[in-house]
Every structure is written in C-alpha cells, then in structure tokens.
Design a protein around this motif. Structure first.
Motif, short mmCIF file in Angstrom:
data_model
loop_
_atom_site.label_atom_id
_atom_site.label_comp_id
_atom_site.label_asym_id
_atom_site.label_seq_id
_atom_site.Cartn_x
_atom_site.Cartn_y
_atom_site.Cartn_z
N LEU A 86 0.85 -1.19 0.00
CA LEU A 86 0.00 0.00 0.00
C LEU A 86 0.88 1.24 0.00
CD1 LEU A 86 -2.67 -0.76 2.79
CD2 LEU A 86 -2.74 -1.39 0.37
N ASP A 87 0.31 2.30 -0.50
CA ASP A 87 0.93 3.60 -0.36
C ASP A 87 0.35 4.15 0.95
OD1 ASP A 87 2.11 5.97 -0.80
OD2 ASP A 87 0.75 6.62 -2.40
N MET A 88 1.12 4.05 2.04
CA MET A 88 0.54 4.33 3.37
C MET A 88 0.27 5.83 3.58
SD MET A 88 -0.10 1.52 4.84
CE MET A 88 -0.52 2.01 6.52
N ILE A 89 -0.82 6.10 4.27
CA ILE A 89 -1.20 7.48 4.61
C ILE A 89 -0.75 7.70 6.06
CG2 ILE A 89 -3.19 9.01 4.92
CD1 ILE A 89 -4.55 6.85 2.87
N PRO A 90 0.09 8.73 6.31
CA PRO A 90 0.66 8.87 7.65
C PRO A 90 -0.33 9.42 8.69
CG PRO A 90 1.43 10.65 6.25
CD PRO A 90 0.57 9.77 5.38
N LEU A 91 -1.39 8.66 8.93
CA LEU A 91 -2.39 9.05 9.92
C LEU A 91 -2.67 7.87 10.84
CD1 LEU A 91 -5.02 10.85 7.65
CD2 LEU A 91 -3.40 11.95 9.21
N GLU A 92 -2.88 8.17 12.12
CA GLU A 92 -3.32 7.15 13.06
C GLU A 92 -4.76 7.48 13.39
OE1 GLU A 92 -0.51 7.13 16.35
OE2 GLU A 92 0.84 5.92 15.11
N VAL A 93 -5.66 6.63 12.96
CA VAL A 93 -7.09 6.88 13.18
C VAL A 93 -7.50 6.10 14.42
CG1 VAL A 93 -9.39 6.79 12.17
CG2 VAL A 93 -7.39 7.11 10.69
N ILE A 94 -8.01 6.83 15.40
CA ILE A 94 -8.36 6.22 16.69
C ILE A 94 -9.87 6.29 16.91
CG2 ILE A 94 -8.05 6.42 19.20
CD1 ILE A 94 -5.22 7.55 18.53
N ALA A 95 -10.46 5.14 17.22
CA ALA A 95 -11.89 5.10 17.54
C ALA A 95 -12.02 4.74 19.01
CB ALA A 95 -12.58 4.05 16.68
N ILE A 180 -6.05 2.44 14.00
CA ILE A 180 -5.82 1.77 12.72
C ILE A 180 -5.14 2.74 11.75
CG2 ILE A 180 -7.56 -0.07 12.74
CD1 ILE A 180 -9.56 1.81 11.56
N GLU A 181 -4.58 2.15 10.70
CA GLU A 181 -3.91 2.96 9.67
C GLU A 181 -4.38 2.49 8.30
OE1 GLU A 181 0.35 3.16 10.29
OE2 GLU A 181 0.05 3.14 12.46
N PHE A 182 -4.46 3.44 7.38
CA PHE A 182 -4.92 3.12 6.03
C PHE A 182 -3.85 3.45 5.00
CE2 PHE A 182 -8.76 3.91 8.50
CZ PHE A 182 -9.63 2.92 8.06
N GLY A 183 -4.02 2.85 3.83
CA GLY A 183 -3.16 3.18 2.69
C GLY A 183 -3.99 3.12 1.42
N GLY A 187 -5.48 3.47 -5.97
CA GLY A 187 -6.37 4.60 -5.71
C GLY A 187 -7.50 4.31 -4.72
N ILE A 188 -7.56 3.08 -4.23
CA ILE A 188 -8.63 2.70 -3.29
C ILE A 188 -8.06 2.70 -1.87
CG2 ILE A 188 -10.25 0.84 -2.64
CD1 ILE A 188 -10.90 1.56 -5.41
N ILE A 189 -8.87 3.20 -0.91
CA ILE A 189 -8.44 3.22 0.49
C ILE A 189 -8.59 1.80 1.09
CG2 ILE A 189 -8.98 4.14 2.80
CD1 ILE A 189 -7.94 6.38 1.15
N VAL A 190 -7.50 1.31 1.66
CA VAL A 190 -7.46 -0.06 2.18
C VAL A 190 -6.88 -0.03 3.60
CG1 VAL A 190 -6.37 -2.33 1.84
CG2 VAL A 190 -7.12 -1.02 -0.15
N LEU A 191 -7.43 -0.86 4.49
CA LEU A 191 -6.91 -0.95 5.85
C LEU A 191 -5.55 -1.66 5.85
CD1 LEU A 191 -7.48 -0.65 8.93
CD2 LEU A 191 -8.47 -2.95 8.84
N GLY A 192 -4.55 -1.05 6.51
CA GLY A 192 -3.20 -1.64 6.52
C GLY A 192 -2.72 -1.91 7.93
#
Ligand code: C5P
Length: 243
Positions: A86-95, A180-183, A187-192
């Motif tokens: 994945l092309d990782m997105i440098p965000l930490e998404v916290i729920a 969680i982190e996504f990438g 072009g599609i957002i995928v959980l990584g």
C-alpha cells in the motif's frame, strides 16, 4: 511453510516489512519487541509476535468477510503474513467507545465513561513531532486525503468499530478503543498495518481488567498472559464457528 525473506524495507517498533518476489506484495513479520511511550519503555518477550500475528491475521480475515478491504493476503508462518503493498497514509485513526488513556488526560472525561456515539480522532504519524493531533482541514491541506476519502475513512472506521465491538462482546470483552492505519492500493483506500492487542484497549466486561498493552505500559501484571488469553478466546470462538 517458510518463506525466503527479501530486502528489509522498513523496521517499525514491533513489525519488520520485507520485499517479496512480487512488486505488489510485501512480507510483514511480527517481532517479539514491545514498546510504550513512543519507545521510552521497551522490551522483548519470546512469543509476543506470534500472539499479535494471530490476532491481526484473524481480524483482517474477519473484516474482509464483513466487507472491509484490508491489505491481508495470507499467512506464511506463525508470525509472518503476505500483504498487498500500500501507499501508506501517515495518519493514526483512533476510535473510542469509552474514555481511557490520552483523552482522559487531555479532557474532563471520567476513566471508563461510555462515549455514545463513538469518538474518532486522528493523529499525524510522525515520531519526531510526537504524533500531533490533526483535524480534517489540516488533513486536506496537507493533501493526505481528499474530502471524499476523509468521509470514506471515517465511515470505514465506524464500520470496523461496529464489527469488532460486536465480536468482542461475544468474547466477554469491551473494545474500549483502537488505532488503525490506512493506505491506498490502485487509488482505493485499504486498511493496513495491524490490529492487535498492541493497538487496542480491551477490558473484561465483568472485572474491567485490561487485556492489552496497558498491562505492559502501566505494569499491571503479566501482559503475555493477557495477550495469550485474548488469542485463546479468539481460537475458542473460531472452533465454535467452524462450518
Ligand atoms: O494513547 P491513547 O489513549 O490516545 O491511545 C488510544 C488507542 O490507540 C489505544 O488503544 C492505543 O493502544 C492505540 N494507539 C496505538 N498507537 C499509537 C497511539 C495509540 O496503537 N501510536
């Protein structure tokens, strides 16, 4: 089956990522390292990587079956998995479903207070900057996500939260929060990344005892037994749900 590992591309705090013979696939190896407080506390415990691998492999598979796109492709051995590059997105998404950890320190919530609806917040993943909190406008201004992708990430996070919360309820555990982190893939957002006891808070429904990294962070007891217990509960669930 052992897999020949290629060049080490990235060494995180608890996982190493290797090249494979395929350009679009990587090998993620869960190591025995455990760290807390941005690496200030660190140790190594034989077998820890296998627990987090087992949980992550199960959750990725479970989420895929419930309609969430993840990078997980297949298990290779008891601590390694092949994942889509994945092309990782440098965000930490916290729920968060209950208040614990940093938000109790930052805001006037009571420890354990139920958050309904769940609270999602995002940090910019950058150790040197101390993973600062980031908001939607900043995410778009930094071109990390488009406004549509932001909505997608939020909805997917809420969906993952619902799926995992229901699952843990069956196990007698409360999913307090998780990161969680996504990438992007094509072009599609995928959980990584991973979904493991290192990246979530799990409390026993009856005793409110922790079964996650807080046991290590705050020296609450034997964290390896806590991790083992979660994996044992997952395996019992799998056994009772075999077709
Ligand atoms: O520390 P805080 O309370 O903000 O953490 C919220 C959740 O996100 C916890 O489950 C924690 O383990 C996880 N987390 C993580 N990696 C980080 C920060 C938080 O897995 N860098």
């Amino acid at each position: 089956m052992k897999m020949q590992t290629g060049e080490l591309l990235y060494k995180g705090k608890a996982k190493s990522i290797y090249r494979t013979e395929k350009d679009d696939e990587l090998l993620a190896v869960f190591r025995d390292d455990i760290t807390a407080f941005n690496g200030e506390k660190k140790d190594e415990f034989a077998g820890k990587g296998e627990y987090n691998f087992a949980a992550s492999a199960f959750f990725f598979d479970f989420l895929e079956k419930n309609g969430v796109k993840t990078h997980y492709l297949r298990a290779v051995d008891e601590r390694s998995m092949v994942v889509s590059k994945l092309d990782m997105i440098p965000l930490e998404v916290i729920a968060r479903n209950r208040a614990a950890g940093s938000i109790v320190k930052k805001f006037p919530f009571k420890e354990g207070q139920i958050l309904n609806p769940p609270v999602i917040s995002t940090d910019y993943k950058d150790d040197e900057r101390g993973d600062p909190p980031i908001n939607d406008d900043l995410v778009v201004a930094l071109c990390l996500l488009t406004p549509d992708e932001l909505m997608n990430v939020r909805e997917t996070t809420l969906k993952i939260n619902r799926i995992l919360s229901d699952f843990f309820e069956e196990l007698g555990l409360i999913l307090v929060d998780f990161k969680i982190e996504f990438g992007r893939k094509d072009g599609i957002i995928v959980l990584g990344d991973e979904i493991s006891m290192d990246s979530m808070r799990l409390w026993d429904r009856e005793t409110m005892e922790s079964f996650d990294k807080d046991v290590y962070r705050y020296d609450k007891g034997d964290f390896m037994s806590a991790y083992a217990r979660v994996v044992e509960k997952i395996n019992q669930w799998k056994d009772s749900h075999m077709e």
